[in-house]
Write a protein that holds these residues in place. Structure first.
Motif, short mmCIF file in Angstrom:
data_model
loop_
_atom_site.label_atom_id
_atom_site.label_comp_id
_atom_site.label_asym_id
_atom_site.label_seq_id
_atom_site.Cartn_x
_atom_site.Cartn_y
_atom_site.Cartn_z
N TYR A 16 29.42 -53.74 -84.02
CA TYR A 16 30.16 -53.81 -82.76
C TYR A 16 31.63 -53.91 -83.13
N ARG A 17 32.41 -52.90 -82.87
CA ARG A 17 33.83 -53.03 -83.15
C ARG A 17 34.66 -52.14 -82.26
N THR A 18 35.85 -52.61 -82.03
CA THR A 18 36.81 -51.82 -81.29
C THR A 18 38.15 -51.93 -82.00
N GLN A 19 39.00 -50.98 -81.70
CA GLN A 19 40.33 -51.03 -82.30
C GLN A 19 41.35 -50.49 -81.31
N VAL A 20 42.46 -51.17 -81.27
CA VAL A 20 43.60 -50.70 -80.48
C VAL A 20 44.57 -50.09 -81.47
N PHE A 21 45.06 -48.91 -81.18
CA PHE A 21 45.84 -48.20 -82.20
C PHE A 21 46.95 -47.40 -81.55
N GLY A 22 48.15 -47.52 -82.13
CA GLY A 22 49.24 -46.66 -81.66
C GLY A 22 50.42 -47.46 -81.16
N ILE A 23 51.52 -46.78 -81.06
CA ILE A 23 52.77 -47.43 -80.62
C ILE A 23 53.24 -46.83 -79.30
N GLU A 24 53.63 -45.57 -79.33
CA GLU A 24 54.13 -44.96 -78.08
C GLU A 24 52.99 -44.64 -77.12
N ASN A 25 51.88 -44.11 -77.69
CA ASN A 25 50.71 -43.76 -76.87
C ASN A 25 49.47 -44.41 -77.46
N PRO A 26 49.32 -45.70 -77.23
CA PRO A 26 48.17 -46.37 -77.86
C PRO A 26 46.84 -45.83 -77.33
N ILE A 27 45.86 -45.92 -78.20
CA ILE A 27 44.50 -45.51 -77.83
C ILE A 27 43.54 -46.63 -78.18
N ILE A 28 42.34 -46.52 -77.65
CA ILE A 28 41.29 -47.49 -77.96
C ILE A 28 40.12 -46.73 -78.58
N ILE A 29 39.58 -47.27 -79.64
CA ILE A 29 38.39 -46.67 -80.28
C ILE A 29 37.28 -47.71 -80.23
N ALA A 40 38.95 -51.86 -65.74
CA ALA A 40 39.50 -52.90 -66.61
C ALA A 40 41.00 -52.67 -66.80
N CYS A 41 41.38 -51.41 -66.96
CA CYS A 41 42.82 -51.08 -67.13
C CYS A 41 43.61 -51.49 -65.89
N GLU A 42 42.98 -51.29 -64.74
CA GLU A 42 43.67 -51.57 -63.49
C GLU A 42 44.02 -53.04 -63.37
N MET A 43 43.17 -53.88 -63.95
CA MET A 43 43.42 -55.32 -63.89
C MET A 43 44.73 -55.67 -64.55
N PHE A 44 45.13 -54.88 -65.54
CA PHE A 44 46.36 -55.17 -66.27
C PHE A 44 47.52 -54.34 -65.75
N GLU A 45 47.26 -53.51 -64.76
CA GLU A 45 48.31 -52.69 -64.15
C GLU A 45 49.06 -51.88 -65.20
N LEU A 46 48.31 -51.22 -66.07
CA LEU A 46 48.95 -50.36 -67.07
C LEU A 46 49.48 -49.12 -66.35
N GLU A 47 50.66 -48.68 -66.79
CA GLU A 47 51.26 -47.49 -66.18
C GLU A 47 50.41 -46.26 -66.45
N LYS A 48 49.91 -46.20 -67.68
CA LYS A 48 49.10 -45.04 -68.05
C LYS A 48 47.82 -45.57 -68.72
N ILE A 49 46.68 -45.03 -68.34
CA ILE A 49 45.42 -45.47 -68.95
C ILE A 49 45.33 -44.87 -70.35
N PRO A 50 45.21 -45.73 -71.38
CA PRO A 50 45.13 -45.20 -72.75
C PRO A 50 43.88 -44.36 -72.92
N ASP A 51 43.96 -43.35 -73.76
CA ASP A 51 42.77 -42.57 -74.09
C ASP A 51 41.78 -43.48 -74.81
#
Lengths: 268, 264
Positions: free
Chosen positions: A91-104, A71-82
């Motif tokens: 059912y919930r997810t969260q995107v969090f962070g500024i310099e090194n965002p993560i997904i929970i 899924a990350c590859e589809m967006f061509e992210l430079e670095k895959i977030p942790d």
């Protein structure tokens, strides 16, 4: 069709963009950013997440991590977030962070969603990172944990962040539809946590749209009550999300975007 | 399959403590009307909007068996009003019901995943008893009473007490709907906290024996004060153990069988 070079403008809901801008132009926003940078707040939260939540990796969760990294590859992210998992019932997810965002993500998503649905769900999280949601969630969490220390009154931010929290779902829905090209699948994800998969699968789209229309058509005092409830709700109405996505799909905008990508592939 | 209970009336299986508490409340004029107004406001301007906006409505198309079970229970207990059913996410084994003009019921998704037909008959029987017994206005009053400044402090404990005792009637309605003592007792034990996965092996007689030791023990001053402060003077709902023992005793007394015999 694999959508590489997916542009944020193509899936970013106007309400989401407006709500983020509304937060960013609030007085003291730059002070908050300075506070975060000066006190290594992002590192502070990373310690919490790495201590309390399980990090999913290619080694400990190869199947899930493959879905995620594809899924990350589809967006061509430079670095895959942790990516971390948390124990929760919903059912919930969260995107969090500024310099090194993560997904929970929460446990039920991994327990109950098919691979296709999970891909769709994770796609929208990555879309959220691209759209700048990491900083919004960060600011929201910051006020919850550091309220008194932040040099800006919490009340200034509470309502605008609440409004953004609702708008972001519309962006997720659009990103999911663009990536999956499967309206039925994405419409199922709206409301999937309110009933069993069996019942949702057995509910015709027409019936769901009818319920949504009934909700949107509430008038008079009920409309007033609805506005009041909407203002203070922390999540959007599923009916509103479904109707909005349907209208976006039917309006031609979705097809125009898909056509643009198709043309780009042809050119390449 | 449960038998239809022709012409059954809620008053026939109303718990005496429910009746006594209700009679006490009814002495204050206008309460039922106030409750009706509150219940209607709550259902139309809060519940229905929330449910229509967020939950999945259950219909003959997506949940035909659930609808069929509900209609069957309505038939068993001779209740003929239509209700809207919704599914929502909750870790709860209790149905919520609302409305006066149009009736609403919401069902936690965990029940849709786990419950057998007879378990659904039981909980639907509870709901139909609430609706048939016109308890919703009083329920609404119980929920909202602390927000109503004009009601005297003396009325609040009385209404709370009614709410606790009405649950004993509601539990009886569940048994009459499913007509399975085993299912009914196990449901109440589930409500008290036993994990769902342990229900099949449960011997409720053992639980009743244990509960009865404390339930029937003599009250000393400390116990009496504890009971008073935790029931009459509090917002607490019905004691789970009281519900288990009361339903058990009602069944064992033969009154339940008498109602079945009279109405079938």
């Amino acid at each position: 069709m694999s959508l590489k070079h997916l542009r944020v403008d193509d899936f970013l809901y106007t309400g989401d963009a407006s709500a983020m801008n509304a937060v960013k132009i609030l007085p003291g926003f730059s002070k908050i950013m300075e506070f975060i940078a000066a006190n290594s707040i992002e590192k502070f939260y990373r310690v919490i997440y790495t201590s309390s939540n399980l990090k999913l990796t290619a080694k400990n969760a190869p199947k899930i991590y493959k879905i995620y990294s594809d899924a990350c590859e589809m967006f061509e992210l430079e670095k895959i977030p942790d990516i971390f998992i948390e124990r929760a019932y919903s059912y919930r997810t969260q995107v969090f962070g500024i310099e090194n965002p993560i997904i929970i993500i929460s446990t039920p998503l991994l327990e109950n969603l098919s691979d296709e649905m999970l891909t769709c769900y994770l796609t929208s999280d990555i879309a959220g990172i691209k759209a700048g949601h990491g900083i919004m969630n960060f600011v929201d969490t910051l006020f919850n944990n550091f309220g008194a220390l932040i040099p800006v009154p919490r009340e200034v931010y509470a309502y605008p962040i609440n409004q953004w929290n609702k708008q972001k779902y519309y962006t997720y829905d659009r990103a999911r539809l663009l990536m999956s090209e499967n309206f039925e699948l994405v419409s199922k994800l709206i409301g999937i946590d309110e009933t069993t998969d069996g019942i949702l699968s057995a509910t015709p789209l027409d019936e769901r749209l009818e319920q949504g229309k009934e909700f949107l058509d509430l008038s008079g005092n009920k409309a007033l009550a609805k506005s009041f409830l909407t203002m203070y709700s922390e999540i959007p109405w599923n009916s509103s999300r479904l109707i909005d996505l349907y209208n976006w799909h039917e309006s031609g905008e979705y097809h125009r975007i898909m056509q643009n990508y198709s043309d780009e592939v042809d050119i390449l | 399959m449960p038998q239809k209970l022709y012409d059954i009336n809620v008053f026939e299986y109303q718990h005496p403590a429910d009746k006594a508490a209700l009679d006490a409340v009814k002495k204050a004029p206008g309460f039922n009307k106030l409750g009706e107004i509150l219940a209607e406001i709550e259902s139309q301007y809060n519940d229905r909007i929330l449910w229509l906006g967020s939950y999945i409505r259950l219909t003959d198309t997506n949940a035909p068996h659930i609808i069929e079970l509900f209609n069957e229970v309505c038939d068993t207990l001779c209740f003929d009003r239509r209700c809207e059913l919704y599914s929502y996410k909750a870790y709860s084994y209790r149905l919520d019901v609302g409305g006066i003009q149009s009736l609403l019921i919401r069902i936690p998704d965990i029940m849709l995943q786990r419950f057998t037909d007879d378990q659904f008959r039981y909980v639907f029987g509870q709901v139909v008893t609430i609706l048939k017994g016109n308890m919703l206005p009083m329920f609404s009053l119980t929920k909202n009473i602390r927000n109503i400044p004009l009601i005297s402090e003396a009325m609040k404990p009385m209404i709370g007490q009614w709410r606790r005792k009405a649950q004993l009637t509601i539990d009886r309605g569940g048994l009459l709907a499913c007509q399975s003592f085993d299912v009914s007792m196990k449901y109440l034990i589930l409500s008290s906290g036993l994990p769902y996965t342990m229900l099949d092996e449960v011997n409720y007689y053992d639980y009743v024996d244990e509960i009865s030791k404390t339930y029937n023990s003599k009250n000393d001053l400390a116990k009496a004060v504890g009971k008073l402060t935790q029931t009459v003077l509090s917002d607490r709902g019905a004691w789970s153990n009281e519900r288990i023992v009361e339903l058990f005793n009602w069944h064992e007394s033969g009154q339940y069988q008498g109602i079945i015999a009279r109405h079938t």
